[in-house]
Design a protein around this motif. Sequence first.
Motif, PDB file in Angstrom:
ATOM      1  N   GLU A   2       0.832  -1.203   0.000  1.00  0.00           N
ATOM      2  CA  GLU A   2       0.000   0.000   0.000  1.00  0.00           C
ATOM      3  C   GLU A   2       0.871   1.259   0.000  1.00  0.00           C
ATOM      4  N   PHE A   3       1.967   1.204   0.741  1.00  0.00           N
ATOM      5  CA  PHE A   3       2.886   2.344   0.772  1.00  0.00           C
ATOM      6  C   PHE A   3       3.438   2.621  -0.631  1.00  0.00           C
ATOM      7  N   ILE A   4       3.838   1.570  -1.324  1.00  0.00           N
ATOM      8  CA  ILE A   4       4.360   1.725  -2.679  1.00  0.00           C
ATOM      9  C   ILE A   4       3.305   2.305  -3.605  1.00  0.00           C
ATOM     10  N   HIS A   5       2.093   1.818  -3.474  1.00  0.00           N
ATOM     11  CA  HIS A   5       1.002   2.301  -4.325  1.00  0.00           C
ATOM     12  C   HIS A   5       0.792   3.802  -4.161  1.00  0.00           C
ATOM     13  N   ARG A   6       0.956   4.315  -2.949  1.00  0.00           N
ATOM     14  CA  ARG A   6       0.666   5.720  -2.677  1.00  0.00           C
ATOM     15  C   ARG A   6       1.854   6.654  -2.907  1.00  0.00           C
ATOM     16  N   PHE A   7       3.103   6.118  -2.809  1.00  0.00           N
ATOM     17  CA  PHE A   7       4.247   7.035  -2.807  1.00  0.00           C
ATOM     18  C   PHE A   7       5.386   6.684  -3.768  1.00  0.00           C
ATOM     19  N   ASP A   8       5.357   5.532  -4.402  1.00  0.00           N
ATOM     20  CA  ASP A   8       6.405   5.184  -5.349  1.00  0.00           C
ATOM     21  C   ASP A   8       6.418   6.184  -6.511  1.00  0.00           C
ATOM     22  N   PRO A   9       7.586   6.722  -6.901  1.00  0.00           N
ATOM     23  CA  PRO A   9       7.645   7.708  -7.999  1.00  0.00           C
ATOM     24  C   PRO A   9       7.039   7.193  -9.299  1.00  0.00           C
ATOM     25  N   ILE A  10       7.245   5.916  -9.602  1.00  0.00           N
ATOM     26  CA  ILE A  10       6.714   5.373 -10.847  1.00  0.00           C
ATOM     27  C   ILE A  10       5.197   5.236 -10.764  1.00  0.00           C
ATOM     28  N   GLU A  11       4.707   4.702  -9.660  1.00  0.00           N
ATOM     29  CA  GLU A  11       3.263   4.517  -9.491  1.00  0.00           C
ATOM     30  C   GLU A  11       2.524   5.858  -9.506  1.00  0.00           C
ATOM     31  N   THR A  12       3.173   6.906  -8.995  1.00  0.00           N
ATOM     32  CA  THR A  12       2.504   8.211  -8.848  1.00  0.00           C
ATOM     33  C   THR A  12       2.989   9.238  -9.870  1.00  0.00           C
ATOM     34  N   LYS A  13       3.706   8.773 -10.895  1.00  0.00           N
ATOM     35  CA  LYS A  13       4.229   9.674 -11.931  1.00  0.00           C
ATOM     36  C   LYS A  13       5.075  10.810 -11.340  1.00  0.00           C
ATOM     37  N   GLY A  14       5.898  10.444 -10.391  1.00  0.00           N
ATOM     38  CA  GLY A  14       6.835  11.391  -9.810  1.00  0.00           C
ATOM     39  C   GLY A  14       6.298  12.219  -8.662  1.00  0.00           C
ATOM     40  N   GLU A  15       5.014  12.105  -8.336  1.00  0.00           N
ATOM     41  CA  GLU A  15       4.436  12.975  -7.306  1.00  0.00           C
ATOM     42  C   GLU A  15       4.604  12.436  -5.887  1.00  0.00           C
ATOM     43  N   GLY A  16       4.848  11.124  -5.730  1.00  0.00           N
ATOM     44  CA  GLY A  16       4.961  10.543  -4.392  1.00  0.00           C
ATOM     45  C   GLY A  16       5.970  11.240  -3.506  1.00  0.00           C
ATOM     46  N   PRO A  17       7.234  11.376  -3.948  1.00  0.00           N
ATOM     47  CA  PRO A  17       8.227  12.068  -3.114  1.00  0.00           C
ATOM     48  C   PRO A  17       7.866  13.522  -2.846  1.00  0.00           C
ATOM     49  N   ARG A  18       7.244  14.201  -3.825  1.00  0.00           N
ATOM     50  CA  ARG A  18       6.836  15.592  -3.610  1.00  0.00           C
ATOM     51  C   ARG A  18       5.764  15.673  -2.528  1.00  0.00           C
ATOM     52  N   ARG A  19       4.853  14.714  -2.529  1.00  0.00           N
ATOM     53  CA  ARG A  19       3.827  14.689  -1.484  1.00  0.00           C
ATOM     54  C   ARG A  19       4.470  14.481  -0.120  1.00  0.00           C
ATOM     55  N   LEU A  20       5.449  13.582  -0.062  1.00  0.00           N
ATOM     56  CA  LEU A  20       6.116  13.317   1.218  1.00  0.00           C
ATOM     57  C   LEU A  20       6.844  14.555   1.724  1.00  0.00           C
ATOM     58  N   LYS A  21       7.377  15.359   0.822  1.00  0.00           N
ATOM     59  CA  LYS A  21       8.029  16.612   1.232  1.00  0.00           C
ATOM     60  C   LYS A  21       7.015  17.573   1.864  1.00  0.00           C
ATOM     61  N   ASN A  22       5.771  17.514   1.398  1.00  0.00           N
ATOM     62  CA  ASN A  22       4.740  18.367   1.996  1.00  0.00           C
ATOM     63  C   ASN A  22       4.450  17.961   3.441  1.00  0.00           C
ATOM     64  N   LEU A  23       4.632  16.687   3.761  1.00  0.00           N
ATOM     65  CA  LEU A  23       4.510  16.238   5.148  1.00  0.00           C
ATOM     66  C   LEU A  23       5.549  16.943   6.009  1.00  0.00           C
ATOM     67  N   TYR A  24       6.778  16.999   5.527  1.00  0.00           N
ATOM     68  CA  TYR A  24       7.838  17.674   6.283  1.00  0.00           C
ATOM     69  C   TYR A  24       7.541  19.164   6.425  1.00  0.00           C
TER      70      TYR A  24
END
Length: 467
Positions: free
Chosen positions: A282-304
């Motif tokens: 589930e984590f991969i589905h929501r945040f993997d760069p390939i699964e999310t077209k590059g947006e996963g890591p950007r979303r995680l940065k918004n958490l920080y």
Amino acid sequence: MSSARGAARRAAPGTGLAVHLLLLGSIWSPVEAQLTGVLDDCLCDIESIDDFNTYKIFPKIQKLQERDYFRYYKVNLKRPCPFWADDGHCSIRDCHVEPCPESKVPIGIKAGSSNKYSKRANNTKELEDCEQANKLGAINSTLSNQSKEAFIDWARYDDSQDHFCELDDERSPDAQYVDLLLNPERYTGYKGPSAWRVWNSIYEENCFKPRSVYRPLNPLAPSRGEDDGESFYTWLEGLCLEKRVFYKLISGLHVSINLHLCANYLLEETWGKPRWGHNVKEFIHRFDPIETKGEGPRRLKNLYFLYLIELRALSKVAPYFERSFVDLYTGNVQEDAESKTLLLDIFRDTKSFPMHFDEKSMFAGDKKGAKSLKEEFRLHFKNISRIMDCVGCDKCRLWGKLQTQGLGTALKILFSEKEIQNLPENSPSKGFQLTRQEIVALINAFGRLSTSIKELQNFKLLLQHTR
């Protein structure tokens, strides 16, 4: 990577999990590579936040949340949705919230917001204590008459004060205490059109974006093409700081909630005994760069980024709690003293963090324009707090309301610096104040963010160990 995933899908049932786990170690690498360095719109790096949270904040905030003052939260889960017809409540067992019996709520907390207990008390001293506590709210009752009069002025001020959140009426018969430790935030199975509608309303109707942009903000919305991620962040950078901050706060909150669900997922249930744990798929589905077209890591940065905002608020509000008249009153003198000592210790840590977000950079234009933008910012966020009453899952609604109110309280603190600085040392003030509900929401909301960042590190270790 795509061919490897295809092989995993074609693997025999007995080897599916093993193949999937082998892939996870390599999947984390692109996430880790992009989730590093300095955050946008501030001068803080992710690695410093990780270390600070892990070694200073997380252990202490966990202990504080277990204290009686912070574990009981009064909430109305029956308020109707103000924006659309009720979609129906989730009937899944894990969506249910178990309210706290009145007998379990500490006397000081209960007396601070209700007359019910004092009417039912049998012991004379308990009756007197309850009545005094009821007059002063959840604050130590050993105050002078002058201080008591000041509290009345406080109440008048609070009633007229602008809030960033739609607050529940604690006097409503539908408002109930909930033990947060017995109703943890975790995956409930709530999803589908109802959940999508809530987040879609939050993103599409309340976040700021240029009218010329048609790309949906909602990460749950269907993708329209390979360039969605790039075009999305291109227009985001074109917005003013305040509007970028607003989106990042909402996205960070969404990410935090998703991390909680991934980390506390129902993995299996045997003979009525559930097993909860980390769901790496589930984590991969929501945040993997390939699964999310590059947006996963950007979303995680918004958490920080959200973590930094609430961390800044805690450092700013410390002088308020350092005043002698502000107690975390439950009726247990020793427990109350220990809770405040731990809280002040956390505040000292927050003030020691060297790379805080500078809220003075916001709403710094001409006075008229800045005031108008700030009011628009406040009303948009207040609207989002009202949308939480449209969540169909009671447990999701509980934690959504609490975390939204916690963030709203943090924003209230950040934009009340002068009022906090002008507080007198030994008496209540007519100016800045926080209700018990705001205090509980503030600490628990930040505790959720601290947990999210810690869980992100846990997922990192899980993925690395599979290499």
